[in-house]
Enzyme design. Structure first.
Site, PDB file in Angstrom:
ATOM      1  N   ASP A 146       0.842  -1.199   0.000  1.00  0.00           N
ATOM      2  CA  ASP A 146       0.000   0.000   0.000  1.00  0.00           C
ATOM      3  C   ASP A 146       0.878   1.250   0.000  1.00  0.00           C
ATOM      4  O   ASP A 146       2.086   1.172   0.193  1.00  0.00           O
ATOM      5  CB  ASP A 146      -0.891  -0.043   1.254  1.00  0.00           C
ATOM      6  CG  ASP A 146      -1.948   1.054   1.226  1.00  0.00           C
ATOM      7  OD1 ASP A 146      -2.333   1.502   0.129  1.00  0.00           O
ATOM      8  OD2 ASP A 146      -2.387   1.466   2.319  1.00  0.00           O
ATOM      9  N   GLU A 193       2.525   4.889  -4.153  1.00  0.00           N
ATOM     10  CA  GLU A 193       2.534   5.816  -5.319  1.00  0.00           C
ATOM     11  C   GLU A 193       3.872   6.540  -5.442  1.00  0.00           C
ATOM     12  O   GLU A 193       4.220   6.876  -6.562  1.00  0.00           O
ATOM     13  CB  GLU A 193       1.384   6.812  -5.165  1.00  0.00           C
ATOM     14  CG  GLU A 193       0.014   6.175  -5.285  1.00  0.00           C
ATOM     15  CD  GLU A 193      -0.332   5.240  -4.115  1.00  0.00           C
ATOM     16  OE1 GLU A 193       0.145   5.538  -3.007  1.00  0.00           O
ATOM     17  OE2 GLU A 193      -1.019   4.239  -4.313  1.00  0.00           O
ATOM     18  N   ASP A 235      -9.181   3.756  -2.053  1.00  0.00           N
ATOM     19  CA  ASP A 235     -10.116   4.245  -1.033  1.00  0.00           C
ATOM     20  C   ASP A 235     -11.429   4.752  -1.622  1.00  0.00           C
ATOM     21  O   ASP A 235     -11.667   5.960  -1.724  1.00  0.00           O
ATOM     22  CB  ASP A 235      -9.439   5.334  -0.193  1.00  0.00           C
ATOM     23  CG  ASP A 235      -8.240   4.765   0.556  1.00  0.00           C
ATOM     24  OD1 ASP A 235      -8.079   3.522   0.576  1.00  0.00           O
ATOM     25  OD2 ASP A 235      -7.466   5.553   1.111  1.00  0.00           O
TER      26      ASP A 235
HETATM   27  C1  GLC Z   1      -4.714   3.527   2.780  1.00  0.00           C
HETATM   28  C2  GLC Z   1      -5.234   2.283   2.093  1.00  0.00           C
HETATM   29  C3  GLC Z   1      -6.288   1.618   2.938  1.00  0.00           C
HETATM   30  C4  GLC Z   1      -5.708   1.310   4.322  1.00  0.00           C
HETATM   31  C5  GLC Z   1      -5.171   2.586   4.955  1.00  0.00           C
HETATM   32  C6  GLC Z   1      -4.454   2.316   6.271  1.00  0.00           C
HETATM   33  O1  GLC Z   1      -5.698   4.487   2.853  1.00  0.00           O
HETATM   34  O2  GLC Z   1      -5.733   2.572   0.822  1.00  0.00           O
HETATM   35  O3  GLC Z   1      -6.766   0.464   2.347  1.00  0.00           O
HETATM   36  O4  GLC Z   1      -6.682   0.760   5.139  1.00  0.00           O
HETATM   37  O5  GLC Z   1      -4.250   3.212   4.084  1.00  0.00           O
HETATM   38  O6  GLC Z   1      -3.375   1.489   6.091  1.00  0.00           O
END
Ligand code: GLC
Length: 748
Positions: free
Chosen positions: A388, A391, A463
């Site tokens: 995650d 980017e 998200d």
């Molecule tokens: C980002 C991710 C989400 C995750 C959050 C906390 O917003 O896209 O899926 O729950 O970070 O890690």
């Protein structure tokens, strides 16, 4: 990206030279090369400086260059390979005409980089565009400017947000039923203005110093996708368990908490494949650590779950906490692994851990180092990795990311490598998992990526929100990702941001049962959305949806295996299978799973019915067995308890019985759901569901004539029970390998 001044300069070449397998173009400020690749793909590559010729590319090594015929007429060159499309190139000014798809390329000055090339494409009014990966909006991408600059949007995804987390500079154009593909292999920020600023032309621009364009012939959309994935790569076959039901939430904050979630799943007899640990598990958000107070014995916890056939997936963020005592930080520092500012200092941004530094995944040794760190999770029994914030997000940076002029170790600016950051992080992770567990298929989920990311990871769309519009938007978004070469995709079921309600949840669980990736995920601070959170009725519906998913696994896995071989996605827009049917061209509220099942979900609040367009052929209502003639739209009821689902006449779709988790991809029992037609065919792919032993295909064939159904199944490798299921309910054992049945014909 914006032009400093509107003036752009045409590119001209004064001469050309036909090399052994390429055509070289010489101009005063720009050089060019045209080659022909496998699959009759022309590559047109322009560059300004010698050093830029060595650009970063994700295109797979090609077996060899093809030869083409060349004919000259003054300043025009005519190139033809084997495909139906030939290429005409005009040197002064430079432009090309690829059998009616016409473009010219100009130089311009981007405000930030001081350089750039833009292609101007002539537009016909009837042309449609698909592809471009993960995008908001309609299935047809024409009429808007789309930017490729991987971004974690500050307020999450809204209905209009662009760009999003991934970059796929790949377009499929369809004009007069003929499809073609354009792939711009540029990692710099690129912009696709698809007849938005001017109806008569599209503009495709990069702010880098090269223009690397692939012209991919069809003539069908399928053929374009197939050829494109010979360039960008195909997904490896994932483990079977990846197709099960995944439960996640930001806020599973301790071992005890997780234990209670699992207990509830068992109490309500809801199938569960895996539990996902979000950032809550880490100590002060340090990647490669567990918080020992909240997760005192991760190994034991993970093993206890594994003993109940529940796997554990953990989140991994690329940002490393700036902490001089943290070994990961120290090691990275010694290796000079982190991105730097122009003045040579390490770039420090802000992410969950506070001050954060960013590994330079574009370097082989950094990828290796990072990859090896995953042994920490594997030792604890973790089954999959969730990449995650790649980017990469930096809350303190411009556009929520690392600044444009940050330096990678090679001296290359982040402007050039930004869009590849997530791609390389996934590569690091994928290669490491293969090294560490050579007999296990890696499972990785990623938020960021670039064309070709499917070689390493599955993709979820970030998200989204618990909102009806997001429910419907997920369909064209996932369909276009699939058309862009990424077959294993899903959206957060129930929605990530905002509060979900029972009705939306029930609808989303049923739709999600058909996503290639089925995960329920939600943000901290929103109401809980596990299946039991909305009362008994919704619990029953959600459980039914998940159980149906498990019944569908033989079919889903068979389609998935096909996607890995051919590049043709699991979720398919109707126009992919029915290119000649104009009505299918822009349908985005229904879709096909493989080519035998058509899904038409309810997407609005209080929806009691909807219209469903059925394409050519005959279709059977999966639940009632009612038959319909295609090329018509019909009205169907949409009770909350299920989802409108249709079976293509003549299909035999492999199903099994529901179970609490996956085992091997050898189906016991195997149930062929048959939709009667003069010719019936079906296939099922089977293997261990894990590892790399060769799988096998079982086929079934038959006919239905004058009330008699005859079916024969190919040699089966297993001893499991096999049934044939007809219409809405009756099951017949397939004793031996053949079956003959008298059936009363249904009226259409
Ligand atoms: C980002 C991710 C989400 C995750 C959050 C906390 O917003 O896209 O899926 O729950 O970070 O890690």
């Amino acid at each position: 990206m914006s032009a400093r001044n509107r003036r752009s300069k045409s590119v001209s070449f004064h001469s050309s030279n036909l090399g052994k397998k390429d055509l070289q173009l010489f101009g005063d400020s720009v050089r060019g090369q045209v080659t022909l690749l496998e699959g009759d793909i022309f590559r047109i590559f322009l560059w300004k400086n010698e050093e830029d010729e060595q650009k970063k590319s994700v295109v797979l090594k090609q077996g060899g260059l093809g030869t083409f015929d060349l004919r000259r007429e003054n300043d025009s060159l005519f190139l033809s390979g084997n495909s139906e499309r030939s290429l005409r190139i005009d040197l002064k000014p430079f432009s090309w005409d690829w059998d009616g798809v016409r473009g010219g390329i100009k130089l311009f000055q981007d405000e930030r980089t001081g350089q750039g090339l833009v292609m101007v494409l002539e537009e016909g009014s009837g042309r449609r565009y698909y592809g471009l990966g993960e995008r908001v909006g309609r299935l047809n991408k024409k009429g808007r400017i789309w930017t490729n600059w991987n971004t974690d949007p500050k307020r999450g995804v809204r209905l209009n947000t662009d760009p999003l987390y991934q970059s796929h500079p790949f377009l499929i154009g369809v004009e007069e039923k003929r499809a073609f593909g354009l792939y711009l292999d540029e990692s710099w920020e690129t912009r696709f203005d698809l007849a938005a600023s001017s109806g008569g032309r599209s503009k495709i621009a990069t702010c880098g110093p090269t223009f690397d364009l692939y012209l991919i012939p069809g003539p069908s959309i399928k053929e374009v996708v197939r050829r494109f994935t010979t360039l960008s790569g195909k997904a490896p076959l994932p483990p079977l368990w990846a197709f099960g039901y995944h439960q996640c939430r930001w806020g599973y904050k301790s071992e005890k908490f997780v234990g209670r979630v699992v207990q509830q799943f068992r109490k309500y007899q809801i199938p569960l494949e895996s539990i996902w640990l979000d950032i809550d598990y880490m100590r002060g958000y340090r990647v490669f650590s567990f918080d020992e107070r909240k997760f005192p014995d991760p190994k034991r916890m993970i093993k206890r779950m594994r003993d109940q056939n529940i796997r554990t997936v953990v989140i991994v963020d690329p940002g490393v906490k700036f902490d001089k005592r943290w070994p990961v930080f120290k090691e990275g520092l010694e290796k000079e692994a982190f991105l730097k500012k122009m003045n040579g200092e390490i770039y420090v941004g802000k992410v969950w851990p506070g001050n954060t530094v960013f590994p330079d995944f574009s370097r082989d040794d950094v990828r290796k180092w990072w990859g090896e760190k995953h042994r920490f999770y594997l030792k604890n029994g973790v089954a999959g990795i969730w990449n995650d914030m790649n980017e990469p997000t930096s809350f303190s940076g411009p556009e929520n990311s690392v600044p444009f002029d940050t330096l990678h170790s090679s001296g290359t600016t982040h402007a050039k490598l930004h869009n590849l950051y997530g791609y390389y992080m996934n590569q690091a992770c994928f290669e490491a998992l293969k090294r560490a567990r050579p007999r296990t298929r890696p499972f990785i989920l990623t938020r960021s990526g670039f064309s070709g990311v499917q070689k390493f990871a599955w993709v979820w769309t970030g998200d989204n929100r618990s909102d009806w519009k997001h429910l419907s938007m997920s369909i064209p978004m996932l369909l276009n990702l699939g058309l862009s070469g990424v077959p294993f995709v899903g959206a957060d079921i129930g929605g990530f941001g905002g509060d979900c309600d029972g009705e939306l949840f029930a609808r989303w669980m049923w739709l999600g049962a058909f996503y290639p990736f089925m995960r329920n995920h939600s943000s901290t601070g929103t109401i809980r959305q596990e299946p039991w959170c909305f009362g008994r009725k919704i619990l029953r519906i959600a459980r039914d949806a998940i159980r149906f998913r498990y019944r569908l696994l033989p079919y889903l896995y068979t389609v998935a295996e096909e996607a890995c071989r051919t590049g043709i996605p699991v979720l398919r827009p109707l126009c992919l299978e029915y290119p000649d049917d104009e009505k299918c061209a822009e349908i985005e509220d229904e879709f096909l799973l493989g080519n035998d099942l058509l899904v038409a979900p309810a997407l609005k609040k209080n929806q009691k019915w909807r219209r469903v367009y059925l394409p050519e052929g005959q279709w059977e209502d999966f639940w009632s067995g009612s038959r319909y003639l295609g090329q018509k739209s019909i009205r169907v009821d949409t009770p909350l308890e299920s989802i409108p689902l249709f079976l293509r006449a003549g299909a035999a779709v492999p199903l099994t019985e529901a179970s609490l988790n996956t085992k091997r991809a050898v189906w016991k029992p195997l149930i062929w759901r048959v939709s009667l037609a003069e010719r019936v065919t079906g296939r099922v792919y089977e293997d261990e569901g894990e590892g790399f032993k060769k799988g096998r295909v079982r086929k079934i064939r038959g006919s239905f004539r004058k009330g008699t159904l005859k079916l024969t199944q190919g040699k089966s490798g297993t001893t499991g029970k096999v049934f044939v299921l007809i219409g809405s309910g009756k099951r017949y054992p397939l004793g031996g390998r053949s079956l003959v049945l008298r059936i009363r014909e249904k009226k259409i």
